[in-house]
Design a protein around this motif. Structure first.
Motif, PDB file in Angstrom:
ATOM      1  N   SER A  10      18.557  81.458 -69.171  1.00 39.17           N
ATOM      2  CA  SER A  10      17.433  81.736 -68.862  1.00 39.17           C
ATOM      3  C   SER A  10      17.670  83.370 -68.551  1.00 39.17           C
ATOM      4  O   SER A  10      18.238  83.426 -67.371  1.00 39.17           O
ATOM      5  N   GLY A  11      18.693  84.408 -69.696  1.00 35.31           N
ATOM      6  CA  GLY A  11      18.592  85.105 -70.606  1.00 35.31           C
ATOM      7  C   GLY A  11      20.386  85.248 -70.185  1.00 35.31           C
ATOM      8  O   GLY A  11      20.891  86.784 -69.103  1.00 35.31           O
ATOM      9  N   VAL A  12      21.265  84.796 -68.824  1.00 31.20           N
ATOM     10  CA  VAL A  12      22.087  84.498 -68.456  1.00 31.20           C
ATOM     11  C   VAL A  12      23.588  84.207 -69.444  1.00 31.20           C
ATOM     12  O   VAL A  12      23.419  82.974 -69.569  1.00 31.20           O
ATOM     13  N   ARG A  44      18.462  90.718 -77.411  1.00 26.89           N
ATOM     14  CA  ARG A  44      17.868  91.519 -76.794  1.00 26.89           C
ATOM     15  C   ARG A  44      17.518  90.238 -75.550  1.00 26.89           C
ATOM     16  O   ARG A  44      16.891  90.663 -73.855  1.00 26.89           O
ATOM     17  N   GLU A  45      17.771  88.819 -75.293  1.00 31.30           N
ATOM     18  CA  GLU A  45      17.488  87.756 -74.440  1.00 31.30           C
ATOM     19  C   GLU A  45      18.591  88.343 -73.766  1.00 31.30           C
ATOM     20  O   GLU A  45      18.350  87.717 -72.471  1.00 31.30           O
ATOM     21  N   THR A  46      20.047  88.339 -74.215  1.00 31.24           N
ATOM     22  CA  THR A  46      20.061  87.945 -73.036  1.00 31.24           C
ATOM     23  C   THR A  46      20.275  88.931 -71.962  1.00 31.24           C
ATOM     24  O   THR A  46      20.798  90.182 -72.669  1.00 31.24           O
ATOM     25  N   LYS A  47      20.850  88.929 -70.847  1.00 33.45           N
ATOM     26  CA  LYS A  47      20.834  89.989 -69.466  1.00 33.45           C
ATOM     27  C   LYS A  47      22.270  90.539 -69.083  1.00 33.45           C
ATOM     28  O   LYS A  47      22.628  91.621 -69.075  1.00 33.45           O
ATOM     29  N   ALA A  48      22.779  89.537 -69.016  1.00 31.92           N
ATOM     30  CA  ALA A  48      24.105  89.476 -68.605  1.00 31.92           C
ATOM     31  C   ALA A  48      24.713  88.133 -69.645  1.00 31.92           C
ATOM     32  O   ALA A  48      24.817  87.206 -69.412  1.00 31.92           O
ATOM     33  N   GLY A 192      19.644  87.064 -60.556  1.00 32.20           N
ATOM     34  CA  GLY A 192      18.345  86.696 -60.379  1.00 32.20           C
ATOM     35  C   GLY A 192      17.890  88.382 -60.861  1.00 32.20           C
ATOM     36  O   GLY A 192      16.680  88.051 -61.251  1.00 32.20           O
ATOM     37  N   ALA A 193      18.148  89.196 -60.054  1.00 27.79           N
ATOM     38  CA  ALA A 193      17.409  90.323 -60.173  1.00 27.79           C
ATOM     39  C   ALA A 193      17.550  90.976 -62.148  1.00 27.79           C
ATOM     40  O   ALA A 193      16.866  91.748 -62.173  1.00 27.79           O
ATOM     41  N   ILE A 194      18.980  90.729 -62.186  1.00 28.47           N
ATOM     42  CA  ILE A 194      18.834  91.713 -63.747  1.00 28.47           C
ATOM     43  C   ILE A 194      18.526  90.870 -64.770  1.00 28.47           C
ATOM     44  O   ILE A 194      17.445  91.048 -65.243  1.00 28.47           O
ATOM     45  N   ARG A 195      18.401  89.397 -64.641  1.00 28.47           N
ATOM     46  CA  ARG A 195      17.647  88.877 -65.794  1.00 28.47           C
ATOM     47  C   ARG A 195      16.267  88.969 -65.521  1.00 28.47           C
ATOM     48  O   ARG A 195      15.470  88.750 -66.832  1.00 28.47           O
ATOM     49  N   ASN A 196      15.330  89.251 -64.761  1.00 25.85           N
ATOM     50  CA  ASN A 196      13.926  89.785 -64.972  1.00 25.85           C
ATOM     51  C   ASN A 196      13.686  91.377 -65.695  1.00 25.85           C
ATOM     52  O   ASN A 196      12.362  91.898 -65.760  1.00 25.85           O
ATOM     53  N   LEU A 197      14.312  91.951 -65.537  1.00 29.49           N
ATOM     54  CA  LEU A 197      14.908  93.386 -66.375  1.00 29.49           C
ATOM     55  C   LEU A 197      14.282  93.754 -67.789  1.00 29.49           C
ATOM     56  O   LEU A 197      15.120  92.377 -68.498  1.00 29.49           O
ATOM     57  N   GLU A 198      14.458  94.595 -68.504  1.00 29.08           N
ATOM     58  CA  GLU A 198      14.136  94.350 -69.533  1.00 29.08           C
ATOM     59  C   GLU A 198      15.753  94.676 -70.319  1.00 29.08           C
ATOM     60  O   GLU A 198      16.194  96.047 -69.694  1.00 29.08           O
TER      61      GLU A 198
END
Length: 236
Positions: A10-12, A44-48, A192-198
């Motif tokens: 989920s982006g992390v 670009r999918e991994t946010k953190a 949870g906040a960060i994974r929803n960002l671009e």
């Protein structure tokens, strides 16, 4: 055998450092970490990325002293360690260190290179290099000076004394002290906040903050430029 256990969901990305017995930065661990960080350059999918330790007592104890002591391979290892610190700082993704043990020397320099660092009641932070006849080599003294100011930085560097998580938070070595029992709930709220960002949102604010730390006027100019660019998109 890999010293990093990596999972992405989920982006992390979760990275667990596992180099018994004390999680020291050996050349192979440094190279593996560098390769992983560089692999994220076009992701670009991994946010953190969350860095943890498999060791119940150490996050990362320090840089391998065999790397330091003057051999050609050792010199190359030190350079790669320096590259690793800079690579962490240059990541597009948010880097998060979760420290539930000792982070001294190169371990503490690593967590200071991360964007966020959270420490529990079991954590300790220090730059004790002067005790083995070297200065800090991964920007430890530079970061202590910038975060603590002259007097506190000199005291910490010349004594090499441990800081608790509460003390480290007070002098901006870490972002926040979080009790161990509360860490997973706290992390999920932040991530949870960060994974929803671009990814571009993260890159934008990293750039604004980095420039503003160096030059307030330049930071204000950059912020306005980003604001006007986003306003023209008509998505507000």
């Amino acid at each position: 055998m890999s010293k990093l256990h990596i999972k992405t969901q989920s982006g992390v990305a979760s990275v667990v450092i596992d180099n018994p017995p004390a999680n020291i930065w050996t050349v192979d661990v440094i190279n593996e970490m560098n390769a992983f960080i560089l692999s994220l350059k076009d992701d670009r999918e991994t946010k953190a990325v969350v860095f943890k330790s498999a060791n119940p007592h150490f996050f990362v104890a320090h840089l391998d002293l065999n790397t330091i002591n003057g051999t050609p391979g050792g010199q190359a290892g030190i350079i790669e360690f320096s590259h690793m610190i800079n690579n962490i700082k240059a990541m597009k993704q948010v880097s998060v260190a979760v420290v539930d043990g000792i982070a001294r020397g190169g371990g503490n320099e690593f967590i200071m290179a991360c964007d966020f660092a959270y420490g529990t009641e079991n954590a300790a932070f220090a730059q004790p290099e002067i005790g083995v006849n070297i200065p800090t080599g991964g920007q430890g003294a530079v970061q202590f000076a910038r975060r603590m100011g002259k007097n506190k930085a000199l005291q910490a560097l010349l004594t090499g004394a441990d800081l608790t998580s509460e003390e480290a938070e007070a002098v901006n070595v870490i972002t926040k002290f979080v009790p161990r029992a509360e860490m997973e709930t706290f992390l999920e709220a932040v991530l949870g906040a960060i994974r929803n960002l671009e990814l571009r949102d993260i890159v934008m604010y990293k750039e604004i903050v980095a420039v503003s730390v160096r030059d307030e006027a330049a930071g204000a100019e950059l912020e306005l430029r980003h604001f006007l660019e986003r306003a023209r998109e008509g998505k507000t």
